[in-house]
Design an enzyme around this catalytic site. Sequence first.
Site, PDB file in Angstrom:
ATOM      1  N   SER A 270      -5.557 -14.715  -4.074  1.00 21.17           N
ATOM      2  CA  SER A 270      -6.047 -13.335  -3.883  1.00 21.17           C
ATOM      3  C   SER A 270      -6.081 -12.651  -5.234  1.00 21.17           C
ATOM      4  CB  SER A 270      -5.106 -12.559  -2.955  1.00 21.17           C
ATOM      5  OG  SER A 270      -3.959 -12.117  -3.664  1.00 21.17           O
ATOM      6  N   ASP A 271      -6.728 -11.503  -5.327  1.00 19.23           N
ATOM      7  CA  ASP A 271      -6.573 -10.688  -6.525  1.00 19.23           C
ATOM      8  C   ASP A 271      -5.282  -9.871  -6.357  1.00 19.23           C
ATOM      9  OD1 ASP A 271      -6.917  -9.508  -8.966  1.00 19.23           O
ATOM     10  OD2 ASP A 271      -9.007  -8.969  -8.660  1.00 19.23           O
ATOM     11  N   TRP A 272      -4.951  -9.133  -7.397  1.00 17.65           N
ATOM     12  CA  TRP A 272      -3.676  -8.406  -7.468  1.00 17.65           C
ATOM     13  C   TRP A 272      -3.539  -7.443  -6.266  1.00 17.65           C
ATOM     14  CZ3 TRP A 272      -0.167  -8.135 -11.843  1.00 17.65           C
ATOM     15  CH2 TRP A 272       0.772  -7.114 -11.753  1.00 17.65           C
ATOM     16  N   SER A 274      -4.569  -7.685  -3.400  1.00 18.66           N
ATOM     17  CA  SER A 274      -5.777  -7.472  -2.577  1.00 18.66           C
ATOM     18  C   SER A 274      -5.516  -7.794  -1.108  1.00 18.66           C
ATOM     19  CB  SER A 274      -6.979  -8.254  -3.116  1.00 18.66           C
ATOM     20  OG  SER A 274      -6.802  -9.639  -2.965  1.00 18.66           O
TER      21      SER A 274
END
Length: 721
Positions: A270-272, A274
């Site tokens: 995932s992104d930070w 997210s």
Amino acid sequence: MRTTRPLLILAITGSLSVPLAAQAPIERRIDSLLARMTLEEKVGQLNLPSVFGPVSPAQMDLVRKGLVGGLFNLDGAQAARDIQRVAMEQSRLHIPLLLGLDVIHGYRTIFPIPLAEAGTWDPEIAEATARSAAREARAAGVNWTFAPMVDIARDPRWGRIAEGSGEDPYLGSLMAAARVRGFQTSILATAKHFAAYGGAEAGREYNTVDVSERTVRDIYLPPFKAAVDAGAGSIMSAFNEIGGVPSSANPWLTNTVLRGEWGFDGLVVSDWTSIAELIPHGIAATRADAGRLALAAGVDMDMVSQIYLDSLPALVQSGRVPIAQVDSAVRRILREKLRLGLFEDPNRGVMATPPPLDRDLARRVARESIVLLRNESGLLPLGANAKTIAVIGPLAADSAAPLGPWHTRGQPGDVVSVLTAIRERAGAGATVLHAAGTGLTDADTSGIAAAVALARRADVTVLVVGEPDSMSGEASSRARLDLPGVQERLQQAVVATGKPVVLVLMNGRPLILSWAAEHVPAIVETWFLGIETGHAVADVLFGDVNPSGRLPVSFPRTVGQIPIYYNAKNTGRPAVAGQHFPSKYLDVPNSPLFPFGYGLSYTSFGYRDLRLRGARLGPADTLVVTVTVANTGTRAGTEVAQLYVRDDVGSVTRPVRELKGFQRVALAPGETRSVEFRVPVQSLAFWDAAMKFVVEPGTFHVFVGSNSTAELDAGFEVVAP
Ligand code: BGC
């Protein structure tokens, strides 16, 4: 088709030194580990926290208990060795850690920002810088980079345009693949942000994206596909939604397209936070719901939210999440760790002392990235009559901005500023005067008069202006794209002296240059070029290097034209001069100020004799195009010959032209060369009316020339097999 993966394993583990147990096929080793893991340990592999400084005691404890799959933002080789030792010696199953970092365009040796590097139109050099960055990062214990960023960006208001390769899926795909190959000679690469993150409405960071599946597939996905085909081991899910579905919980993107259609077997991170952000997105009411949705959508690793770690055990035990979903995610993470050879030696390539800076490569790529936008009356290169040079502007002596918005471990002390390099190159025979004139963003005009006085005394002024590095990159969208602060006033005051002015721009995005394009005789776009900025700029200004960079993105005339890109649709009412009802503006032309692919040289180039070998082709054929390129000027130079194709009639509307080939051609003065392009007919495929990826029979046009407005053309036909 992920041809490079075995090479990655060999490069890192060295096939001969791998112990016997380690040679058991990777899937068998994963089976054996999975069979021994508790539910908590499985979920632990999916957990990816960031450190903030040294590893905290709480994080150390999680590593010891096997409740962390990877860590990121660690600082240095010793920290990496120490934490790998804890994972390998003190955790029950001795599983090594992925150690991530955003190594975007260099680790300590900072190369040009990716947008600038895309302007080289030279994938080989992009591969070389990624390889160099990976080697340095590996030496410092990093085994995973969150790069390359392969988002197509058609909106310069969006600050992250700096991190990618610009607006074109073909150039973007070649750059994506090259960077993946380069990084994965020693670390794991991540193509990000999956997907269409660059399509944010109004260019506002993290904003809603609402584009059709066709545009997603034709425009935004090709660089990801290219990265996967080049062997990228990981993909990062994006923050944005597309048409109501956030990308970190989008089973269509991750399971159907990425894994199903493309056969990707690496990991998705995932992104930070997210996953946690699925709550404010409004598709999850609780952290547990957010975790359940993201895992079901095929997001394997949870960056920073810690939702998987906290919520998945109970969700599995209550039957709301099938254990098979957890197992699949763990398998994909372990697979990448095994492919990297971490189990055999997590510290391979880690060095006690960092390798020396890669300055030669940094200078070469920086020179190639520079785009000459204007050069009236041959003002550049500076000649012997430039005896007194005024170097003016807030970025002239700056050694921080050239590192760009995401410079990892780059140090301003490593940067050669423009002023330093001009002084060095001008030598004792010339006088170099300097004044900043203004700050970058403040409103103080008190220094302008002194700067103007210097410009009056000089034979030529080099005016170095632009954006601070913090004005592009993540969370740095702008609604105005002119020079910030009072730099426009400085520029106008210096130009008003009537003395020759060379504008040297530093910026992370296309700026609005309409005034300059009319009033400043020479304009040099340098973006952010990294540690060798000054040398590269001086090389070009003094003519030691003939500029060959070409724009990877269109420059608008005004913000109101955005989004603006060359591969647009014709519409039912294409612009016709003098008529009222075509698709147009009342106040500006439709065309950009500088088009995609544009860039000048100190010499000139001409094209003639465009020929196609065979004008009727089947879907399995290759279109062969030849053209004669001539250096019609008096200096040696490198042209970037570009080939565009237009599909005349489709079952759905098609772009007015699409880049399908380019070549860098080095020519001596007066030299001509026959250049051949080979365009597989398959590369003309698109998503048709029935959402099938096909090449449709029919007539096409091919255009060859110096940029996306090239006019030399020929026709051909694709016939059904
Ligand atoms: C960015 C990613 C980056 C991640 C980790 C996020 O905010 O969007 O590009 O890789 O942080 O630093």
